[in-house]
Design a protein around this motif. Structure first.
Motif, PDB file in Angstrom:
ATOM      1  N   SER A 217     -20.087   8.918 -34.596  1.00 22.88           N
ATOM      2  CA  SER A 217     -18.681   9.054 -35.205  1.00 22.88           C
ATOM      3  C   SER A 217     -17.671   9.052 -34.341  1.00 22.88           C
ATOM      4  N   VAL A 244     -25.378  13.052 -40.292  1.00 19.26           N
ATOM      5  CA  VAL A 244     -24.401  14.079 -40.896  1.00 19.26           C
ATOM      6  C   VAL A 244     -23.891  15.247 -40.048  1.00 19.26           C
ATOM      7  N   GLN A 300     -20.843  12.982 -47.432  1.00 18.91           N
ATOM      8  CA  GLN A 300     -20.632  12.094 -46.326  1.00 18.91           C
ATOM      9  C   GLN A 300     -21.425  10.838 -46.655  1.00 18.91           C
ATOM     10  N   GLU A 319     -16.067  12.064 -47.593  1.00 16.96           N
ATOM     11  CA  GLU A 319     -15.825  10.983 -46.432  1.00 16.96           C
ATOM     12  C   GLU A 319     -16.049   9.663 -46.788  1.00 16.96           C
TER      13      GLU A 319
END
Length: 347
Positions: A217, A244, A300, A319
């Motif tokens: 991320s 996640v 997500q 997301e």
């Protein structure tokens, strides 16, 4: 077995790196599993207490090449099921899956002048590898791959990517970064290194380039911020999250927390549920025994996406749905709540 699941058999296993393996699969009933390059396969596992657990793994095979369905799994620290798959799975083992999903996909069609810039780190190459093969073998479009790893030995699909580079010399531009390198411009992808590569490939000046990001991320956040600062449209940037992560900020409550009916059309049937915050549409359906597709349950991944055909759905977190998808009426049932009256959804 979940009534919506498909039974898969492992037909072969290939070791990619010391902690990564690819698993070729076939459906037990012989019906081909439909998917697009860049999507993931959600598998169903059982905890020791009997609870169902879902884990999603990216598909690395390409339908353009008519390759057999293949997923590639990297063993991660404290990853119970990734460790089981990499260390214990054997040819002939059976797996339950709810099928392929995900919005990290190529356009259904694209002009010949469209360029694709892929930025991958580590196992983030898995869905991107399928996409690159599909583009190279299915079109004459230009591809740029910027691929970050610790070392050559830890680089998944390195030999195959080098073969593609040799085969498609004028179509595939390849930049390999190894963090163990003593040459800073060839090690980590910093904003400065990205600037240099962008200048080399004219990435910031070309409105016809689509960017696909997959990796940790923090890695994707840095790239996204840089691309946006350079004027790249958010619609030209696609991101795929492997792990996640819980949102770091406090999530808002819906503007309407009253109870409303939600009618859902899915799998050739329909049902109606009464949904009220704090339980989402998906959570309410699950509680009432209705089986809907889902994976991350945090907004997500996009597995639970549905089209809102009437009414309004407010999403607490999103997301994956971009501007076009939202305009087309897509919502996420896992973070979605009906507001201002009844809602109708189609999956």
């Amino acid at each position: 077995m979940n009534s919506l699941s498909t039974l898969l058999r492992i037909t072969s296993i290939k070791t990619e790196t010391v902690d990564t393996k690819s698993f070729t699969l076939e459906t037990v009933d012989g019906k081909p599993l439909v998917y697009k390059p860049g999507q993931f396969l959600t598998l169903l596992f059982k905890h020791s207490n009997g609870d169902e657990v879902r884990r999603s793994y990216s598909i690395s095979s390409s339908t353009t090449l008519e390759e057999p369905l293949t997923i590639t799994i990297k063993k991660i620290p404290n990853g119970e099921f990734s460790r089981k798959m990499v260390d214990q799975a054997r040819e002939g083992n059976l797996l339950n899956s709810i099928g392929a999903a995900g919005l990290f996909t190529l356009p259904d069609s694209y002009p010949a002048h469209q360029r694709f810039c892929f930025l991958a780190a580590g196992s983030g190459i898995t869905p991107i590898f399928a996409q690159i093969k599909s583009i190279l073998y299915g079109s004459a479009n230009r591809v740029i791959l910027i691929y970050s790893n610790r070392s050559a030995s830890s680089t998944i699909f390195l030999d195959e990517i080098l073969q593609l580079k040799d085969q498609f010399k004028d179509q595939l531009m390849l930049e390999l970064l190894f963090s163990e390198s003593a040459i800073l411009t060839q090690s980590r992808l910093t904003q400065g290194v990205l600037d240099q590569l962008a200048q080399k490939h004219a990435l910031y000046k070309d409105d016809d380039t689509l960017f696909y990001l997959c990796g940790p991320s923090a890695y994707m956040r840095m790239i996204n911020i840089k691309l946006r600062a350079e004027g790249i449209s958010p619609e030209s940037i696609k991101k795929e999250l492997f792990l996640v992560e819980a949102p770091t900020h406090k999530l808002a409550e819906p503007p309407d927390t009253d109870r409303h009916s939600v009618t859902i059309y899915y799998n050739n049937r329909s049902f109606t549920i009464e949904v009220q915050y704090p339980e989402s549409i998906l959570a309410t359906a699950k509680k009432q025994g209705e089986q809907l597709p889902y994976s991350c349950e945090t907004g997500q991944c996009g597995t639970c996406a549905a089209i809102c055909t009437s009414g309004k759905v407010w999403m607490r977190y999103n997301e994956v749905l971009g501007k076009k998808a939202l305009t087309d009426g897509y919502i996420l049932t896992c973070t979605g709540y009906p507001i201002d009256g009844p809602v109708t959804l189609k999956l």
